[in-house]
Design a protein around this motif. Structure first.
Motif, PDB file in Angstrom:
ATOM      1  N   HIS A 105     -11.146   8.682   7.741  1.00  0.00           N
ATOM      2  CA  HIS A 105     -12.164   8.992   6.784  1.00  0.00           C
ATOM      3  C   HIS A 105     -11.299   9.723   5.575  1.00  0.00           C
ATOM      4  CE1 HIS A 105     -16.050   9.634   5.017  1.00  0.00           C
ATOM      5  NE2 HIS A 105     -15.229  10.753   4.334  1.00  0.00           N
ATOM      6  N   THR A 232     -11.167  17.301   4.204  1.00  0.00           N
ATOM      7  CA  THR A 232     -12.095  16.797   5.389  1.00  0.00           C
ATOM      8  C   THR A 232     -12.218  17.893   6.517  1.00  0.00           C
ATOM      9  OG1 THR A 232     -10.339  15.543   6.452  1.00  0.00           O
ATOM     10  CG2 THR A 232     -11.530  14.186   4.934  1.00  0.00           C
ATOM     11  N   ASP A 258     -14.975  15.680   1.782  1.00  0.00           N
ATOM     12  CA  ASP A 258     -16.084  15.586   2.406  1.00  0.00           C
ATOM     13  C   ASP A 258     -16.864  16.851   3.204  1.00  0.00           C
ATOM     14  OD1 ASP A 258     -17.549  13.756   4.560  1.00  0.00           O
ATOM     15  OD2 ASP A 258     -16.573  15.144   6.254  1.00  0.00           O
ATOM     16  N   THR A 283     -18.396  13.006   0.105  1.00  0.00           N
ATOM     17  CA  THR A 283     -19.253  12.450   1.095  1.00  0.00           C
ATOM     18  C   THR A 283     -19.834  13.606   1.958  1.00  0.00           C
ATOM     19  OG1 THR A 283     -17.124  12.493   2.518  1.00  0.00           O
ATOM     20  CG2 THR A 283     -17.781  10.227   1.170  1.00  0.00           C
ATOM     21  N   ALA A 287     -16.954  12.728   7.904  1.00  0.00           N
ATOM     22  CA  ALA A 287     -15.735  12.422   8.359  1.00  0.00           C
ATOM     23  C   ALA A 287     -15.528  12.133  10.013  1.00  0.00           C
ATOM     24  CB  ALA A 287     -14.670  13.260   7.951  1.00  0.00           C
TER      25      ALA A 287
END
Ligand SMILES: NC(=O)C1=CN([C@@H]2O[C@H](COP(=O)(O)OP(=O)(O)OC[C@H]3O[C@@H](n4cnc5c(N)ncnc54)[C@H](O)[C@@H]3O)[C@@H](O)[C@H]2O)C=CC1
Ligand SMILES: O=C(O)C(=O)CO
Length: 317
Positions: A105, A232, A258, A283, A287
């Motif tokens: 990711h 992340t 993320d 996002t 992840a």
């Protein structure tokens, strides 16, 4: 019979089969548990399973039977470890399950930003390419990863896996030493030097009192190469207001996040105001969420619960 309370089943994806421990037990499962409801729901639990529902000191104090907390995640910032230790409550986390999913990711964000995929996609949707009347259309920066420097903050399972992928792509990984540390261990580079030299910066460490707000405006000004900044790991490592200032002032090339300080984001999260920029990707804390990783995470959770019941607790924090 041990009573097991699973506070937030819905944070584990619907594709995951939720197996249960092999020993006799009572099982209570909630889809989600708001912070204010945790104390009441764990009040008579022997074992609590949580992914993100916070188990703070005040809830632990009211849970007189509590003997174990199984964190269904690697990050355990939602648990008051000191309060658990004081009561000899075993806290176990899940390790290594995300060794492919999080680095993949991370690189998905890096590739998308480094090659301006979001901007180009939008241009085609908006008809820019069609109007340009040439076979290709240049409107955004595109840079190779080969030859670039990858600054990695956090040299554990995920940081090392990211370094391996970076090396395979022809990047030079640099592991950053701890902020403020005067000693730099072999294999590491001074914190400030990594800020200065990196074309891409990525975080792979826990959120702790020491790492909270580790990156603020002062650190952004030290990022000489206007890097992409990827997070992340955990919201809170990077100060979000300062991140937006850094984007506005062109101190960094872009941001791929993320994780946020509050999830889902509060309406006043400053990042929400810059989401439509081509050099920003957020996002929703996914992840870790490949099917393979989530199933393997759950298998570990059950192992840790069963090991605890056998008197041989594992992955104890
Ligand atoms: N977004 C997501 O879905 C996921 C996020 N994570 C996050 O990624 C983090 C890292 O995971 P792993 O690599 O598996 O953990 P790990 O425990 O293997 O590695 C963490 C590394 O951070 C280092 N570290 C701790 N405090 C530090 C500090 N103050 N300064 C510099 N380094 C420090 C440790 O020494 C260790 O090398 C987790 O703590 C978790 O918060 C993990 C899995 C999924
Ligand atoms: O494993 C972790 O730390 C995660 O954030 C996944 O929920």
């Amino acid at each position: 019979m041990l009573k097991i309370v699973f506070l937030d089943r819905d944070t584990i994806g619907p594709s995951v089969t939720i197996t249960r421990p092999g020993f006799a037990h009572e099982w209570i499962e909630y889809g989600k548990t708001p912070e204010d409801d945790v104390a009441a729901r764990i009040a008579d639990a022997d074992i609590v399973i949580t992914n993100k529902a916070p188990v703070r000191g005040a809830s632990i104090a009211q849970a007189s039977r509590l003997k174990m907390i199984a964190v269904a995640a690697t990050g355990y910032d939602v648990i008051d470890l000191a309060a658990a230790k004081e009561r000899d409550i075993v806290v176990s986390n899940v390790r290594g399950y995300a060794v492919n999913t999080v680095p993949e990711h991370t690189f998905a964000l890096i590739f998308a930003l480094r090659r301006s995929i979001i901007g180009f996609r939008q241009d085609v949707i908006d008809g820019e390419w069609q109007r340009a009347n040439q076979f290709c259309f240049f409107n955004h920066p595109i840079k190779d990863l080969a030859g670039s420097t990858l600054g990695i903050f956090g040299g554990g399972t995920l940081g090392k896996s990211v370094a391996r992928i970076g090396e395979a792509l022809g990047m030079t990984p640099l592991f950053a030493a701890r902020k403020g540390s005067t000693e730099v261990a072999p294999g590491y580079t001074a914190f400030n030097e990594v800020l200065e030299r990196a074309d891409i910066i990525t975080f792979h460490m826990p959120l702790t009192p020491e790492t909270r707000d580790m990156i603020g405006i002062e650190e952004f000004w030290q990022m000489k190469r206007k890097p992409l900044v990827i997070n992340t790991a955990r919201g809170g490592l990077v100060n979000e207001a300062d991140l937006v200032t850094a984007l506005n002032e062109g101190l960094i090339g872009g941001a791929g996040f993320d994780v946020l300080t509050k999830e889902p984001p509060a309406p006043d999260n400053p990042l929400l105001a810059v989401l439509d920029r081509p050099n920003v990707i957020v996002t929703p804390h996914v992840a870790w969420a490949s099917d393979e990783a989530m199933q393997s995470l759950w298998a570990q959770v059950i192992d840790h619960v069963e090991n605890f019941e056998k008197g041989a607790p594992s992955n104890v924090l």
